[in-house]
Design an enzyme around this catalytic site. Sequence first.
Site: not given
Ligand code: ACO
Length: 322
Positions: A113, A249, A279
Amino acid sequence: MTYARILATGSALPDRVVTNADLEKIVDTSDEWIRTRTGIRERRIAADGETTGDLSFRAAQQALADAGVKASEIDLLVLGTTTPDLIFPSTACLIQHRLGANGCTAFDVNAACSGFVYALGVANNFIRAGQSKKALVVGAETLTRMVDWSERETCVLFGDGAGAVVLEASGEPGILATCLHADGGYKDLLYNPVGVSVGFKDEKNHGVRITMKGREVFKFAVKTFDALVGETLAAAGMQESEVDWLIPHQANLRIIEATAKRLKMSMDRVIVTVDKHANTSSGSVPLALDAAVRSGRIQRGQNLLLEAFGGGFTWASALVRY
Ligand code: ACO
């Protein structure tokens, strides 16, 4: 002193809009979950046969037209992507030929990214060293091609798109500082497990797919941006108060808000497109930049702080006098 100045910007998005409601029909998710956790409302998804190169080409054409620069005048083309059309030649070579910039230096940069900001940093150094007078820098992805549409943890996060800038060597200030970093020790938090050399299937017979430990990535991103802001301001000899616009980003609105807080910037000075684009990896920063330039929010003479992070980990920033 020679600077790299941004002459113009461009962008391109696929036509197909996929809303959170559309994703509710595919995986066990909800519009409410996606919006509150990420800020994303919709994303664009490339049509069958529409490639990173196609989006790059359109964004580049727009940037060149707005700059009043002919493709034949470009002496450097750097394209940030982690989803190239082909393994080789590079997508930079493919679009160089389509644009008619044949003969110039052209290559891809893969920094996940951070690809566009890395590419911008590389082009800036070519211009500062006197090796380029006019450069085209593109950030483009079709990341949804790597998404496993049965995995709700990742499939809701990504979209496709491209952005481009034309740079020119100038005596007037342009790019004031760039900071580019990587730490491969974090590979397991965000990666794609397959490839040419390891093979196109992993041990679980999975093909291409984004593998991410979301919560750890989130924490790292917030911590990293905090340090990166300070480093970049110091490199440019500037204060927080001198930054007019933050162009971060576009991965997650909560990460963006945390960075804005660190900069003591109100959110009305932060460019946000994650709601509409999700993203788009290397496409994210130049898409946001172009949207803000076209809407008239960003004006000539203003100071822009661009920053990105991605798989690697990589993280990068640029402080730019527009
Ligand atoms: N819909 C509903 N529920 C979901 C979803 C979804 N799409 N995805 C996960 N959940 C659930 C999980 O299973 C979990 O359930 P549980 O509590 O029963 O186990 C709950 O939601 C919480 O999951 P977390 O992963 O702890 O949620 P979090 O608040 O951390 O949010 C997220 C997840 C949005 C992915 C966040 O962590 C984030 O944005 N992280 C950074 C991601 C990022 O920026 N990535 C960059 C990629 S760039 C590249 O180089 C390709």
